[in-house]
Design a protein around this motif. Structure first.
Motif, mmCIF file in Angstrom:
data_model
loop_
_atom_site.group_PDB
_atom_site.id
_atom_site.type_symbol
_atom_site.label_atom_id
_atom_site.label_comp_id
_atom_site.label_asym_id
_atom_site.label_seq_id
_atom_site.Cartn_x
_atom_site.Cartn_y
_atom_site.Cartn_z
ATOM 1 N N VAL A 114 40.120 44.844 32.474
ATOM 2 C CA VAL A 114 39.396 44.851 33.283
ATOM 3 C C VAL A 114 38.354 44.075 32.995
ATOM 4 C CG1 VAL A 114 38.478 44.125 35.634
ATOM 5 C CG2 VAL A 114 39.464 45.529 35.395
ATOM 6 N N GLN A 115 38.190 42.932 32.500
ATOM 7 C CA GLN A 115 37.469 41.260 31.525
ATOM 8 C C GLN A 115 36.827 40.671 32.204
ATOM 9 O OE1 GLN A 115 39.654 42.966 27.843
ATOM 10 N NE2 GLN A 115 39.697 40.438 27.936
ATOM 11 N N ARG A 116 36.102 39.766 31.741
ATOM 12 C CA ARG A 116 35.678 38.457 31.671
ATOM 13 C C ARG A 116 35.804 37.239 30.108
ATOM 14 N NH1 ARG A 116 32.198 35.755 34.772
ATOM 15 N NH2 ARG A 116 31.549 37.884 35.430
ATOM 16 N N GLU A 117 36.181 38.188 28.916
ATOM 17 C CA GLU A 117 36.787 37.770 28.234
ATOM 18 C C GLU A 117 38.248 36.960 28.285
ATOM 19 O OE1 GLU A 117 35.506 40.666 27.942
ATOM 20 O OE2 GLU A 117 33.431 40.002 28.442
ATOM 21 N N PRO A 118 38.496 36.000 27.572
ATOM 22 C CA PRO A 118 39.673 35.650 27.239
ATOM 23 C C PRO A 118 40.675 36.893 26.580
ATOM 24 C CG PRO A 118 38.373 33.731 27.145
ATOM 25 C CD PRO A 118 37.980 34.596 26.713
ATOM 26 N N PHE A 119 41.968 36.833 26.255
ATOM 27 C CA PHE A 119 42.742 37.735 25.631
ATOM 28 C C PHE A 119 43.761 36.597 24.999
ATOM 29 C CE2 PHE A 119 44.251 37.559 29.964
ATOM 30 C CZ PHE A 119 45.556 37.436 29.566
ATOM 31 N N LEU A 125 37.670 34.610 40.379
ATOM 32 C CA LEU A 125 38.916 36.080 40.957
ATOM 33 C C LEU A 125 37.118 37.113 40.301
ATOM 34 C CD1 LEU A 125 41.245 34.574 38.450
ATOM 35 C CD2 LEU A 125 41.692 37.174 39.701
ATOM 36 N N GLU A 126 36.885 37.512 41.642
ATOM 37 C CA GLU A 126 35.983 38.352 41.302
ATOM 38 C C GLU A 126 36.327 40.216 42.148
ATOM 39 O OE1 GLU A 126 33.111 38.251 44.451
ATOM 40 O OE2 GLU A 126 32.562 35.670 44.142
ATOM 41 N N ALA A 140 54.374 53.176 25.589
ATOM 42 C CA ALA A 140 52.788 52.352 25.864
ATOM 43 C C ALA A 140 53.177 51.152 27.452
ATOM 44 C CB ALA A 140 52.680 51.150 24.795
ATOM 45 N N THR A 141 52.092 51.152 27.863
ATOM 46 C CA THR A 141 51.392 50.022 28.401
ATOM 47 C C THR A 141 50.451 48.982 28.582
ATOM 48 O OG1 THR A 141 50.514 51.793 29.974
ATOM 49 C CG2 THR A 141 52.914 51.572 30.397
ATOM 50 N N LEU A 142 49.748 48.408 28.462
ATOM 51 C CA LEU A 142 48.728 47.353 28.985
ATOM 52 C C LEU A 142 48.880 46.483 30.201
ATOM 53 C CD1 LEU A 142 46.414 46.503 26.880
ATOM 54 C CD2 LEU A 142 47.526 44.790 26.232
ATOM 55 N N ILE A 143 47.695 47.168 30.515
ATOM 56 C CA ILE A 143 46.922 45.402 31.759
ATOM 57 C C ILE A 143 46.023 45.355 31.718
ATOM 58 C CG2 ILE A 143 47.064 45.354 34.192
ATOM 59 C CD1 ILE A 143 48.537 48.103 34.708
ATOM 60 N N ILE A 144 45.660 44.194 31.117
ATOM 61 C CA ILE A 144 44.584 43.098 31.201
ATOM 62 C C ILE A 144 44.600 42.308 31.906
ATOM 63 C CG2 ILE A 144 43.370 42.075 29.765
ATOM 64 C CD1 ILE A 144 44.547 42.315 27.455
ATOM 65 N N HIS A 145 43.090 42.548 32.891
ATOM 66 C CA HIS A 145 43.234 41.388 34.271
ATOM 67 C C HIS A 145 41.917 40.796 34.144
ATOM 68 C CE1 HIS A 145 43.296 39.452 37.539
ATOM 69 N NE2 HIS A 145 44.556 39.791 38.256
ATOM 70 N N ARG A 146 41.553 40.280 33.744
ATOM 71 C CA ARG A 146 40.222 38.917 33.716
ATOM 72 C C ARG A 146 39.656 39.235 35.389
ATOM 73 N NH1 ARG A 146 40.400 33.320 30.635
ATOM 74 N NH2 ARG A 146 38.575 33.434 30.957
ATOM 75 N N PHE A 193 41.345 42.909 43.984
ATOM 76 C CA PHE A 193 40.743 41.368 43.193
ATOM 77 C C PHE A 193 40.650 40.193 44.585
ATOM 78 C CE2 PHE A 193 42.256 43.101 39.013
ATOM 79 C CZ PHE A 193 41.609 43.036 38.317
ATOM 80 N N TRP A 194 39.943 39.874 44.110
ATOM 81 C CA TRP A 194 39.671 37.917 45.545
ATOM 82 C C TRP A 194 39.560 37.279 44.584
ATOM 83 C CZ3 TRP A 194 37.420 43.104 45.559
ATOM 84 C CH2 TRP A 194 37.583 43.740 46.709
ATOM 85 N N LYS A 195 40.346 35.529 45.405
ATOM 86 C CA LYS A 195 40.392 34.584 44.482
ATOM 87 C C LYS A 195 40.069 33.512 45.421
ATOM 88 C CE LYS A 195 45.220 35.794 42.750
ATOM 89 N NZ LYS A 195 46.292 35.523 42.153
ATOM 90 N N ALA A 196 39.184 33.165 44.741
ATOM 91 C CA ALA A 196 39.208 31.650 45.522
ATOM 92 C C ALA A 196 39.098 30.336 44.392
ATOM 93 C CB ALA A 196 37.206 31.572 45.270
#
Length: 161
Positions: A4-9, A49-50, A75-81, A121-124
């Motif tokens: 879970v990150q702020r940075e782009p991937f 997104l918060e 393998a699995t990968l989940i990245i959420h910004r 996660f909450w979206k505005a």
């Protein structure tokens, strides 16, 4: 793997890293969720997104563990910004790798369907008319419901892959 990150991937770099050295995984399935440029008929300027740190990662780890319980995944990968994102930017990347495509496809769909409704996660959305919080979506709830109690989602399962 969960991030879970702020940075782009970088989708290509993430796929290459996940698959490096694993020639047994014949199927790799990726889902990239991006910020659209519209919301409810209005041009979208940005989405914020918060999330609830700690709780978010635990929920994503639980979903990943359930996917691994249901399917033979290599393998699995989940990245959420989180943070303020502009139209076209990636929000979420879900990647699954397995010996066969059915497991990779099904697990990837399971993860994104369930992530949409259970991860905190909450979206505005920001438009010219102002900022508004996004409510849950009935279609997302129905998709996640299809996986409950060992369900196979909302699509028939392909045989023999």
């Amino acid at each position: 793997m969960i991030r879970v990150q702020r940075e782009p991937f970088d989708v290509g770099a993430e796929l290459a890293h996940l698959c490096a050295g694993d020639t047994a995984a014949g199927g790799v399935c990726a889902f990239l969720g991006r910020v659209r440029d519209f919301a409810h008929g209005a041009a979208l300027e940005a989405m914020t997104l918060e999330h609830y740190p700690g709780m978010t990662e635990r929920q994503l780890q639980a979903l990943e563990a359930e996917a691994r319980r249901r399917w033979p995944l290599a393998a699995t990968l989940i990245i959420h910004r989180y943070g303020r994102l502009l139209p076209g930017e990636g929000i979420v990347l879900v990647v699954t790798a397995a010996a066969h495509r059915d497991a990779a496809f099904d697990a990837c769909r399971f993860l994104i369907d369930c992530l949409k409704t259970t991860a905190p996660f909450w979206k505005a959305e920001e438009t010219a008319a102002g900022r508004r919080w996004v409510d849950g979506c009935a279609a997302d709830d129905a998709a996640a419901l299809g996986w409950q109690d060992g369900g196979q989602g909302d699509r028939p399962k392909e045989q023999g892959s």
